[in-house]
Scaffold this active site. Structure first.
Site, PDB file in Angstrom:
ATOM      1  N   ARG A 143      -4.915   3.972 -15.959  1.00  0.00           N
ATOM      2  CA  ARG A 143      -4.903   4.378 -14.541  1.00  0.00           C
ATOM      3  C   ARG A 143      -5.845   5.916 -14.614  1.00  0.00           C
ATOM      4  O   ARG A 143      -6.614   6.209 -13.817  1.00  0.00           O
ATOM      5  CB  ARG A 143      -3.612   4.781 -13.815  1.00  0.00           C
ATOM      6  CG  ARG A 143      -3.117   3.301 -13.639  1.00  0.00           C
ATOM      7  CD  ARG A 143      -1.965   3.442 -12.580  1.00  0.00           C
ATOM      8  NE  ARG A 143      -2.493   3.744 -11.376  1.00  0.00           N
ATOM      9  CZ  ARG A 143      -2.363   4.642 -10.679  1.00  0.00           C
ATOM     10  NH1 ARG A 143      -1.768   5.915 -11.205  1.00  0.00           N
ATOM     11  NH2 ARG A 143      -2.730   5.362  -9.325  1.00  0.00           N
ATOM     12  N   CYS A 151     -11.954   4.832 -29.120  1.00  0.00           N
ATOM     13  CA  CYS A 151     -12.974   5.536 -29.556  1.00  0.00           C
ATOM     14  C   CYS A 151     -13.645   5.791 -28.330  1.00  0.00           C
ATOM     15  O   CYS A 151     -14.988   4.932 -28.237  1.00  0.00           O
ATOM     16  CB  CYS A 151     -13.779   4.597 -30.368  1.00  0.00           C
ATOM     17  SG  CYS A 151     -12.890   4.459 -31.767  1.00  0.00           S
ATOM     18  N   TYR A 161      -9.119   5.710 -12.439  1.00  0.00           N
ATOM     19  CA  TYR A 161      -8.854   6.561 -11.186  1.00  0.00           C
ATOM     20  C   TYR A 161      -8.656   8.151 -11.366  1.00  0.00           C
ATOM     21  O   TYR A 161      -8.347   8.698 -10.405  1.00  0.00           O
ATOM     22  CB  TYR A 161      -7.734   5.915 -10.322  1.00  0.00           C
ATOM     23  CG  TYR A 161      -7.734   4.563 -10.512  1.00  0.00           C
ATOM     24  CD1 TYR A 161      -8.745   3.646  -9.832  1.00  0.00           C
ATOM     25  CD2 TYR A 161      -6.733   3.941 -11.222  1.00  0.00           C
ATOM     26  CE1 TYR A 161      -8.369   2.124  -9.891  1.00  0.00           C
ATOM     27  CE2 TYR A 161      -6.418   2.694 -11.273  1.00  0.00           C
ATOM     28  CZ  TYR A 161      -7.331   1.626 -10.566  1.00  0.00           C
ATOM     29  OH  TYR A 161      -7.340   0.418 -10.657  1.00  0.00           O
ATOM     30  N   GLY A 174       0.916  -1.283   0.024  1.00  0.00           N
ATOM     31  CA  GLY A 174       0.018  -0.012   0.071  1.00  0.00           C
ATOM     32  C   GLY A 174       1.007   1.242  -0.013  1.00  0.00           C
ATOM     33  O   GLY A 174       0.164   2.376  -0.116  1.00  0.00           O
ATOM     34  N   GLU A 203       3.702  -6.898   1.845  1.00  0.00           N
ATOM     35  CA  GLU A 203       3.336  -6.957   0.258  1.00  0.00           C
ATOM     36  C   GLU A 203       3.416  -5.943  -0.566  1.00  0.00           C
ATOM     37  O   GLU A 203       2.422  -5.450  -1.168  1.00  0.00           O
ATOM     38  CB  GLU A 203       2.029  -7.549   0.281  1.00  0.00           C
ATOM     39  CG  GLU A 203       1.638  -8.861   1.512  1.00  0.00           C
ATOM     40  CD  GLU A 203       0.239  -9.154   1.376  1.00  0.00           C
ATOM     41  OE1 GLU A 203      -0.809  -8.430   1.009  1.00  0.00           O
ATOM     42  OE2 GLU A 203      -0.152 -10.134   2.273  1.00  0.00           O
ATOM     43  N   PRO A 204       4.452  -5.470  -0.794  1.00  0.00           N
ATOM     44  CA  PRO A 204       4.367  -4.130  -1.361  1.00  0.00           C
ATOM     45  C   PRO A 204       4.422  -4.196  -2.933  1.00  0.00           C
ATOM     46  O   PRO A 204       5.079  -5.184  -3.327  1.00  0.00           O
ATOM     47  CB  PRO A 204       5.999  -3.292  -1.104  1.00  0.00           C
ATOM     48  CG  PRO A 204       6.694  -4.562  -0.758  1.00  0.00           C
ATOM     49  CD  PRO A 204       5.685  -5.494  -0.349  1.00  0.00           C
TER      50      PRO A 204
HETATM   51  N1  LLP Z   1      -1.509  -7.088  -0.978  1.00  0.00           N
HETATM   52  C1  LLP Z   1      -2.905  -6.926  -1.409  1.00  0.00           C
HETATM   53  C2  LLP Z   1      -3.764  -7.975  -0.679  1.00  0.00           C
HETATM   54  C3  LLP Z   1      -3.452  -6.283  -2.366  1.00  0.00           C
HETATM   55  O1  LLP Z   1      -4.668  -6.252  -2.594  1.00  0.00           O
HETATM   56  C4  LLP Z   1      -2.550  -5.152  -3.040  1.00  0.00           C
HETATM   57  C5  LLP Z   1      -3.129  -4.379  -3.837  1.00  0.00           C
HETATM   58  C6  LLP Z   1      -1.275  -4.991  -2.460  1.00  0.00           C
HETATM   59  C7  LLP Z   1      -0.732  -6.028  -1.476  1.00  0.00           C
HETATM   60  C8  LLP Z   1      -0.269  -4.513  -3.231  1.00  0.00           C
HETATM   61  O2  LLP Z   1      -0.678  -2.910  -2.885  1.00  0.00           O
HETATM   62  P1  LLP Z   1       0.500  -1.668  -3.250  1.00  0.00           P
HETATM   63  O3  LLP Z   1       1.803  -1.787  -2.444  1.00  0.00           O
HETATM   64  O4  LLP Z   1       0.888  -1.920  -4.765  1.00  0.00           O
HETATM   65  O5  LLP Z   1      -0.226  -0.595  -2.893  1.00  0.00           O
HETATM   66  N2  LLP Z   1      -4.889  -0.788  -9.695  1.00  0.00           N
HETATM   67  C9  LLP Z   1      -4.930   0.319  -8.628  1.00  0.00           C
HETATM   68  C10 LLP Z   1      -4.194  -0.199  -7.549  1.00  0.00           C
HETATM   69  C11 LLP Z   1      -4.792  -1.609  -7.050  1.00  0.00           C
HETATM   70  C12 LLP Z   1      -4.257  -2.418  -5.803  1.00  0.00           C
HETATM   71  C13 LLP Z   1      -4.900  -3.485  -5.381  1.00  0.00           C
HETATM   72  N3  LLP Z   1      -4.330  -4.225  -4.452  1.00  0.00           N
HETATM   73  C14 LLP Z   1      -3.971   1.265  -9.172  1.00  0.00           C
HETATM   74  O6  LLP Z   1      -3.510   1.491 -10.489  1.00  0.00           O
HETATM   75  O7  LLP Z   1      -3.582   2.498  -8.200  1.00  0.00           O
END
Ligand code: LLP
Length: 428
Positions: free
Chosen positions: A323, A353, A327, A247, A284-285
C-alpha cells in the site's frame, strides 16, 4: 500492569514493556513463527462486524464481506460462521469461500471482467447474485445461463457519479471510472435485462470507492440509487434488493470515518423517509471489517544512518505491504518492545531493489538492529495483494483469539514458488 492502548486500535496495547494483540504478546509469535508475520485479532474483526449488525438491527440485510480485502481461508471461515455472505470478484475467490465452508447462495459475484468459464462455474455453484457491470456482460451472462438451462440472478451495478473524496486509484463511482453502468442508461438496461429469458432481475448495486471517511458521499449515492429504483420500477421492473457496496474507511493516521452503526442508522432513516424502509438490503464492506484487526511484524535487519537520511532496513517489503508503494499510504510503525533511548528519524524500507520499496517515511523511532516492529492497519489489502517479487516467499499468518494463536497460513517455501515452472530442453 501499565496498559497503553493505541488510538484507533482498541485490541492492541502495551502491557508492561511488550506490545500485545488481545492477550497475546506479539514477540512470542515473532519468535515462534518468524518474520515478516501477519497477525490478526478475532475480537477486532467480530467487533467491527457487530457495529454493522447493530446498525441494521431489525432490518432485512445481507452483509457480504468483500473478501478481496483479506481472502485467507481462516478469515473467510470466521465471517461465514458469524453469518456473513461474501462479495467475490473471481472464480478464485468463490473457490475460497466454498473451501472455507461459506454458502454459495450467500455469494454475490462482482467485477467488470467475468469470463464465460467463471459465469458457468458460479451458475453451477448456485451463487446468490451476479452484479453485472456492463450491457455487453448482460448479454453474455444470458447466453451462458441459457446454455446451462438456468436463470442467472442479476443486479446491475450503476455508476452514481458521486465523488467519494478518496485516493483516485480507489474511487470507483465517478463518470470517468471503468465500473458500473452510466446513470442515463440504467432504466433501459434494466428493461433489456428483464426481457432476457436467461436472467432474473433481483436488485440494484453500487460501490462508490474505498477508504471513504465522510458520510455525505453515501447519502448522495443512496439518494441517487433511490431515484433510479423509482424510475426502474415505474418502467415495470421490480427491484427486490438494494446493494450499497462497501467503502467505509478506517483510521490509519487520525482519520475519523463515521462508525458503521451510526452511518447505517442515518442511511436507514433516509430509506424510511423515502418509503423504502421494507426493502431488502445488501452491503459489501471489506477494509472496515479487517483493516485495523491486523498487524505485520517485521525485524530490523540493518540500520544505515546517512548524511541526508537514516535508513532502517526491515525484513518486510513492498511485496508484503504494497500500500505505501502503490497509494503513498500511511501505516503506523511501532516497536514490539519500546526502548528508552532517544529516538531518531528513520526511512523504514524493505530489502527489495527499488526505491519505491518503502514502508514509512520520516518515522521517529528508537530502534536497534534485531528489534521487531509492528506495521499497523495491515489486516486489509496487504496479504491479499502480496506478491513474490524478488522471489520472496509470502509471509505466514496467525489468528489470535485471546491468549490462543492459530497459524492460518504457513510461510511459503522456495519449493512452493518454483513448483509450477519447467526448464525446457532447448536446441543448442
Ligand atoms: N465492493 C466492490 C465492488 C469493490 O470493488 C470493493 C473494493 C469493495 C466492495 C470493498 O471496499 P472496501 O469496503 O474494502 O473499501 N487495494 C486498495 C483498495 C481497493 C478496493 C477495491 N474495491 C487499498 O489498499 O486501499
Amino acid at each position: 500492569m501499565h496498559s497503553d492502548r493505541l488510538p484507533g486500535h482498541p485490541h492492541i496495547a502495551y502491557l508492561g514493556d511488550e506490545l500485545f494483540l488481545e492477550e497475546t504478546p506479539l514477540s512470542a509469535l515473532a519468535q515462534q513463527y518468524g518474520t515478516p508475520l501477519f497477525v490478526y485479532s478475532k475480537t477486532a474483526m467480530l467487533t467491527a462486524l457487530a457495529a454493522y449488525q447493530q446498525g441494521f438491527a431489525g432490518r432485512q440485510v445481507q452483509i457480504c464481506y468483500a473478501m478481496k480485502a483479506n481472502s485467507t481461508l481462516g478469515i473467510i471461515q470466521l465471517f461465514a460462521q458469524a453469518g456473513c455472505g461474501f462479495d467475490v470478484v473471481s472464480q478464485g475467490e468463490m473457490t475460497r469461500v466454498l473451501a472455507a465452508g461459506g454458502q454459495a447462495s450467500r455469494i454475490i459475484f462482482s467485477g467488470v471482467g467475468k469470463t464465460r468459464a467463471e459465469m458457468r462455474a458460479a451458475l453451477h455453484a448456485g451463487v446468490g447474485c451476479f452484479n453485472v457491470e456492463s450491457e455487453a456482460e448482460l448479454e453474455v451472462l444470458n447466453e451462458v445461463a441459457l446454455g446451462l438451462g438456468l436463470q442467472a440472478p442479476v443486479s446491475i451495478r450503476v455508476n452514481p457519479n458521486v465523488d467519494p473524496q478518496t485516493h483516485p486509484y480507489i474511487s470507483t463511482g465517478l463518470k470517468g471510472n471503468k465500473f458500473g453502468i452510466a446513470h442515463e442508461r440504467v432504466v433501459q438496461t434494466y428493461q433489456r435485462a428483464a426481457a432476457l429469458p436467461g436472467l432474473s432481475v433481483q436488485g440494484i448495486d453500487c460501490h462508490i470507492g474505498s477508504q471513504i471517511t465522510q458520510e455525505a458521499p453515501y447519502l448522495d449515492a443512496l439518494d441517487r440509487m433511490l431515484d433510479l429504483v423509482e424510475a426502474i420500477e415505474a418502467a415495470g421492473v421490480p427491484i427486490h434488493h438494494i446493494d450499497m457496496g462497501g467503502g467505509l474507511g478506517i483510521d490509519y493516521n487520525g482519520e475519523t470515518p463515521p462508525q458503521a452503526d451510526a452511518l447505517w442508522r442515518k442511511l436507514l432513516a433516509r430509506l424510511d423517509a423515502r418509503g423504502f424502509g421494507q426493502r431488502a438490503l445488501m452491503i459489501e464492506p471489506g477494509r472496515s471489517l479487517v483493516g485495523n484487526a491486523g498487524v505485520c511484524i517485521t525485524e530490523v535487519l540493518y540500520l544505515k544512518p546517512g548524511e541526508q537520511k537514516n535508513f532502517c532496513i526491515v525484513d518486510a517489503a513492498m511485496n508484503d505491504l504494497p500500500r505505501p508503494a502503490m497509494y503513498q499510504a500511511y501505516h503506523h510503525i511501532v516497536p514490539l518492545k519500546p526502548r528508552t533511548s532517544p529516538p531518531d528519524t528513520w526511512e523504514v524500507v524493505g530489502p527489495i531493489c527499488e526505491s519505491g520499496d518503502w514502508i514509512g517515511h520520516d518515522r521517529t523511532l528508537s530502534v536497534q538492529q534485531g528489534d521487531w516492529l509492528a506495521v499497523l492497519s495491515a489486516g486489509a489489502y496487504c496479504m491479499s495483494m502480496a506478491s513474490n517479487y524478488n522471489t520472496r516467499n509470502r509471509a505466514a499468518e496467525v489468528l489470535v483469539d485471546g491468549t490462543q494463536a492459530h497459524l492460518i497460513r504457513e510461510r511459503e517455501s522456495y519449493a512452493d514458488q518454483i513448483r509450477l515452472e519447467h526448464l525446457p530442453v532447448l536446441t543448442q
